[in-house]
Enzyme design. Structure first.
Site, PDB file in Angstrom:
ATOM      1  N   ALA B 319       0.852  -1.197   0.000  1.00 33.89           N
ATOM      2  CA  ALA B 319       0.000   0.000   0.000  1.00 33.89           C
ATOM      3  C   ALA B 319       0.883   1.241   0.000  1.00 33.89           C
ATOM      4  O   ALA B 319       0.592   2.230  -0.688  1.00 33.89           O
ATOM      5  CB  ALA B 319      -0.909   0.006   1.218  1.00 33.89           C
ATOM      6  N   TRP B 322       2.426   1.619  -3.379  1.00 34.72           N
ATOM      7  CA  TRP B 322       1.406   2.052  -4.347  1.00 34.72           C
ATOM      8  C   TRP B 322       1.416   3.576  -4.477  1.00 34.72           C
ATOM      9  O   TRP B 322       1.202   4.131  -5.549  1.00 34.72           O
ATOM     10  CB  TRP B 322       0.027   1.576  -3.878  1.00 34.72           C
ATOM     11  CG  TRP B 322      -1.108   2.085  -4.729  1.00 34.72           C
ATOM     12  CD1 TRP B 322      -1.637   1.492  -5.830  1.00 34.72           C
ATOM     13  CD2 TRP B 322      -1.851   3.309  -4.545  1.00 34.72           C
ATOM     14  NE1 TRP B 322      -2.656   2.252  -6.348  1.00 34.72           N
ATOM     15  CE2 TRP B 322      -2.808   3.377  -5.578  1.00 34.72           C
ATOM     16  CE3 TRP B 322      -1.792   4.349  -3.616  1.00 34.72           C
ATOM     17  CZ2 TRP B 322      -3.705   4.438  -5.706  1.00 34.72           C
ATOM     18  CZ3 TRP B 322      -2.675   5.406  -3.738  1.00 34.72           C
ATOM     19  CH2 TRP B 322      -3.619   5.444  -4.768  1.00 34.72           C
ATOM     20  N   HIS B 323       1.694   4.267  -3.339  1.00 37.43           N
ATOM     21  CA  HIS B 323       1.646   5.730  -3.350  1.00 37.43           C
ATOM     22  C   HIS B 323       2.737   6.347  -4.206  1.00 37.43           C
ATOM     23  O   HIS B 323       2.569   7.442  -4.723  1.00 37.43           O
ATOM     24  CB  HIS B 323       1.737   6.279  -1.927  1.00 37.43           C
ATOM     25  CG  HIS B 323       0.465   6.135  -1.172  1.00 37.43           C
ATOM     26  ND1 HIS B 323       0.185   5.006  -0.437  1.00 37.43           N
ATOM     27  CD2 HIS B 323      -0.609   6.942  -1.044  1.00 37.43           C
ATOM     28  CE1 HIS B 323      -1.015   5.148   0.114  1.00 37.43           C
ATOM     29  NE2 HIS B 323      -1.515   6.298  -0.239  1.00 37.43           N
ATOM     30  N   GLY B 324       3.860   5.672  -4.321  1.00 38.76           N
ATOM     31  CA  GLY B 324       4.917   6.261  -5.131  1.00 38.76           C
ATOM     32  C   GLY B 324       6.195   5.471  -5.064  1.00 38.76           C
ATOM     33  O   GLY B 324       6.382   4.628  -4.182  1.00 38.76           O
ATOM     34  N   PHE B 473      -0.012  10.070  -7.732  1.00 40.35           N
ATOM     35  CA  PHE B 473      -0.012   8.625  -7.507  1.00 40.35           C
ATOM     36  C   PHE B 473      -0.821   7.973  -8.617  1.00 40.35           C
ATOM     37  O   PHE B 473      -0.880   6.907  -8.874  1.00 40.35           O
ATOM     38  CB  PHE B 473      -0.606   8.277  -6.145  1.00 40.35           C
ATOM     39  CG  PHE B 473       0.015   9.062  -5.021  1.00 40.35           C
ATOM     40  CD1 PHE B 473       1.380   9.331  -5.032  1.00 40.35           C
ATOM     41  CD2 PHE B 473      -0.742   9.553  -3.991  1.00 40.35           C
ATOM     42  CE1 PHE B 473       1.965  10.066  -4.006  1.00 40.35           C
ATOM     43  CE2 PHE B 473      -0.165  10.281  -2.952  1.00 40.35           C
ATOM     44  CZ  PHE B 473       1.182  10.540  -2.971  1.00 40.35           C
TER      45      PHE B 473
END
Lengths: 394, 473
Positions: B319, B322-324, B473
């Site tokens: 997770a 996933w943001h960056g 993102f």
């Protein structure tokens, strides 16, 4: 249907009272969270037959704005300075002329440019043989242009007997120079208008709307926010084809190449006033020196980039050094010493910020500029610095 | 084309004028064109990626559905996942992995010349990739019938209100809405406008007002005192909440104007009493996606205590990633993984109470839990927001000096008050558009106050349009 109209009519008082509450809330919201630079409230000017206007002698007021609230006391001569004593033989006197940057807008007098220069010069000059205590007199005034600098020198030269005239020259702004013979109208302690030689000064409008606008401009953050957006809005200016009204274009113009005819003419006028001052000074045996004060546009690349973006200019046409280069070219021909303060101010600006929120220099900027000026002055070997330092007693 | 720009408002006006005048099938085609135009306004080249994901999953879905051979089904699913994650991985993570590998090899004394590409990150790629993947996985799991209409499916992948920053919609929720005629009622329009108004308030008046303060503090944490660092931490917590939930509200509001109902993405997250509850209230569409398609696929809590903790940790780690493509996001995810694991081991979800307490003691405990959860989240956000781990460490170390700890700036107090009151009202009324259900006199006042606040803030920020944080993102 009638019932619906009646119901809506009943809602009207709520709508109106809601609007009033919303306006009050808006003022509170902008005051606390989005504070604006309210118009300066100083109303301490008085007409002067020579310079056009000076501060009202013995007046005492306060200068308030975003991030500053300082006392503004004027001496018996109408200068923002302490009382000037009779000149003593052991004193080297400097007359500082300039605009709001030199008068130190938003800064207490103790930290003003004149005091900072005085301290910086004394600190260094005391190490030299034949040291005379330096006194810097603040004869600057807000919104003075090179025309007023020359007149201010003529106004005070005989009375105050300076040996050097230090011109605080904000080259990025000096193209807005008044021509010789400009008449200034002071009304209610404020500069109400400027009229060229030959023009008949008109009475200045004081309609109730004007008074309301003035009041709001000095007291309401919401008004100033909306005014600045709608009146000084580049997008709106562009939409209505008002190119000259674009504030960013205006601020950027002195830095743009090719040099616009208006700026070139303005600088020519300002330089000719400096030339006249130099001649008068030479006649009296005084020396003209120039402190080239940088604007934030010159020292802050981000600010400059933002200005370029907002004005829609091509970044390749912007040269931050243009105003100082033009000044240097003129002064080299006229034999006037120039002290450039941009590097020192830029360094302190990078670290801690050298400007107030209204883009006048702050205490840190002033201190950095004054130290740099004193350093360059010392290197030049001009008085009050002697030719050799005091010998070490050992 | 940002939601908080005049260009978007003009675009939306055109859509809202044309859309109701079209028949249902034409509406879908029109929305598809509008969505591609919306996405292409960033860079037309990005639309090709959107099209590739759409075409692959459109054909893979029915192929999986019509095959009973489990090996073939798995292969088809793998093709879809590889194409989608391949695009995502290449555009978002290629340079990160190459640079990290380079650093690792450098640590072992090698000096490799690894290629670093100059790639522009397509906006919202993580959102629509996850959205389209959910379709294929649901078809594979037999929870969804594949659609036979290409326009409908393409619109599901590219629906402009939620394309670049979510909510990450599920095919089984959004596709049926696309595949049937919509009815735009007056109530729906009013609630949509209401949501948009709230969204703009959160974005323009709160998040954008906090942005300069946050930028200033995070750009030089070493030079700040403790009070300023605390202000920065709180300011970013409310900025990111205002920004992201504001975007979601606008997206949901715009969708309602078009007759669609999108998922809720935020449900008063800063009133959570535990990190577990927090993730049920914060970015709900992502956390539920991760739960359904990753955590459960890893085995969830079915394979014993230890595997549960590992699965939790891995899910949160991903997770974060996933943001960056940065170590700060990895550590952010890992930290939340640790929070959740610790909470599960020691507290056994005791704090996860569904009802609000009645007794004073219960309230005090709830408030304490809320504050603790919020501050734990703030710590993770410091790492999230910092440009690199070193800066994050400097920032966190700053709290060890105790100086002027209560110097909280007015914009932060304002944001804190507005968002907290907003969330309390939301919980009390159980309604995201609670403004509309207020008594008429109060409603008139509040609406005008909100409107004036948005307009003044918009005018103030007009020359510095701040993009939505989650667009990256």
């Amino acid at each position: 249907m009638n019932r619906s109209i009646t119901q809506r009519f009943r809602s009207l008082p709520w709508l109106i009272s809601g609007f009033v509450v919303a306006l009050l809330w808006g003022e509170l919201f902008t005051t606390i969270l989005l504070p604006q630079s309210l118009d300066i409230m100083l109303d301490n000017l008085q007409a002067d037959p020579v310079v056009g206007y000076i501060y009202e002698p013995h007046s005492s007021s306060a200068e308030r704005g975003r991030g500053y609230d300082v006392p503004f006391d004027v001496n018996s001569l109408g200068l923002r300075d302490r009382e000037i004593p009779v000149k003593q033989p052991d004193v080297y006197r400097v007359l500082l002329v300039g605009n709001s940057f030199s008068v130190s807008h938003g800064i207490a007098i103790e930290s003003s440019f004149s005091r900072a220069v005085e301290e910086a010069l004394n600190e260094r000059a005391s190490e030299f043989l034949g040291y005379r205590r330096v006194e810097v007199i603040n004869a600057a005034n807000a919104a003075y242009t090179a025309n007023n600098y020359r007149l201010a020198y003529e106004r005070w030269a005989e009375q105050l007997d300076p040996e050097a005239i230090l011109v605080g020259f904000v080259a990025g702004r000096e193209h807005n120079c008044d021509p010789a013979g400009t008449q200034y109208v002071v009304q209610d302690g404020r500069l109400a208008g400027r009229f060229r030689a030959g023009e008949k000064p008109r009475p200045i409008s004081k309609s109730p709307i004007w008074k309301v606008r003035k009041f709001l401009a000095q007291n309401s953050h919401t008004y100033v926010l909306l005014r600045n957006y709608f009146y000084y809005n580049e997008t709106i200016d562009r939409l209505v084809g008002k190119k000259d009204g674009n504030e960013s274009v205006k601020y950027l113009r002195p830095y743009q190449q090719p040099l616009s005819p208006g700026v070139a003419a303005g600088w020519e006028l300002a330089f000719s006033q400096l030339g006249e001052m130099q001649k008068s000074a030479q006649d009296l045996g005084d020396r003209v020196l120039i402190a080239a004060i940088p604007e934030i546009t010159q020292v802050d690349p981000d600010y400059r980039a933002d200005l370029v973006r907002r004005s829609g200019a091509d970044p390749a046409t912007v040269d931050k050094d243009q105003p100082f280069r033009m000044l240097q070219e003129f002064c080299a021909g006229a034999g006037i010493q120039v002290f450039e303060l941009d590097d020192a101010v830029a360094e302190v600006h990078r670290k801690k910020g050298a400007y107030l929120l209204d883009n006048h220099w702050n205490e840190l900027g002033i201190r950095a500029g004054a130290n740099s000026l004193a350093q360059q002055w010392m290197k030049s070997g001009l008085p009050p610095f002697g030719t050799s330092p005091t010998p070490d007693p050992k | 084309m940002l939601f908080n720009s005049l260009t978007f408002l003009a675009f939306l006006c055109v859509v809202l004028v044309v859309y109701p005048r079209l028949r249902w099938r034409h509406q879908n085609l029109f929305l598809l064109i509008a969505s591609y135009y919306f996405y292409g306004s960033w860079d037309w080249r990005f639309t090709s990626l959107l099209a590739i994901s759409t075409i692959v999953d459109y054909y893979v879905g029915p192929a999986i559905h019509h095959t009973s051979d489990s090996r073939k089904r798995k292969l088809l699913l793998a093709i879809s996942v590889c194409v989608n994650l391949g695009i995502l991985g290449f555009f978002k993570y290629f340079n990160f992995f190459v640079e990290s590998l380079g650093s690792l090899l450098h640590g072992f004394g090698f000096a490799p010349h690894l290629p670093v590409l100059r790639i522009i990150l397509p906006v919202g790629i993580s959102f629509y990739t996850f959205q389209t993947m959910s379709y294929t996985i649901d078809v594979y799991r037999g929870r969804l019938e594949p659609t036979r209409n290409f326009i409908d499916f393409a619109l599901f992948v590219s629906f402009f209100p939620q394309l670049v920053a979510g909510p990450i919609e599920r095919a089984r929720v959004l596709l049926p809405q696309i595949a049937a005629p919509r009815v735009v009622t007056r109530t729906l329009v009013i609630s949509g406008l209401n949501l948009m108004l709230m969204g703009y308030l959160k974005k323009v008046a709160i998040a954008d007002t906090l942005a300069p303060l946050v930028d200033r503090i995070y750009s030089n944490p070493a030079g700040q005192d403790t009070g300023t660092l605390l202000t920065g931490a709180y300011a970013f917590a409310f900025q990111v909440y205002g920004d992201f939930s504001g975007y979601t509200d606008i997206a949901r509001g715009v969708s309602r104007l078009l007759g669609f109902e999108l998922l809720e993405n935020f449900d008063a997250p800063y009133l959570s009493r535990s990190i577990t509850e927090f993730w049920r209230r914060w970015h709900i569409s992502l956390s539920s996606w991760l739960r359904d398609y990753l955590y459960i696929s890893l085995g969830g809590s079915r394979k014993g205590e230890f595997r549960t903790y590992v699965n939790l940790f891995l899910t949160m780690l991903l997770a974060g990633l996933w943001h960056g493509a940065a170590w700060t996001f990895v550590v952010f995810g890992a930290l939340h993984g640790i929070y959740l694991t610790v909470e599960r081991i020691w507290l056994k979800n005791k704090l996860l109470e569904t009802d609000w307490p009645i007794s004073f003691r219960g309230w005090m405990r709830a408030v304490g839990s809320i504050l603790l959860t919020f501050h734990l989240h703030c710590v993770s956000l410091i790492i999230f927001r910092a440009p690199d781990l070193e800066s994050a460490w400097i920032y966190l170390k700053g709290f060890t000096r105790i100086e002027t700890p209560w110097n909280i700036a007015p914009p932060v107090i304002f944001a804190m008050m507005v968002l907290t009151v907003w969330d309390i009202m939301q919980i009390r009324t159980g309604n995201h558009t609670w403004l509309a259900v207020l008594p008429r006199p109060v409603k008139y006042v509040v609406f005008q106050v909100v409107l004036v606040t948005i307009l003044l803030a918009a005018v103030h920020h007009v020359n510095t349009v701040v993009p939505f944080i989650y667009f990256q993102f």
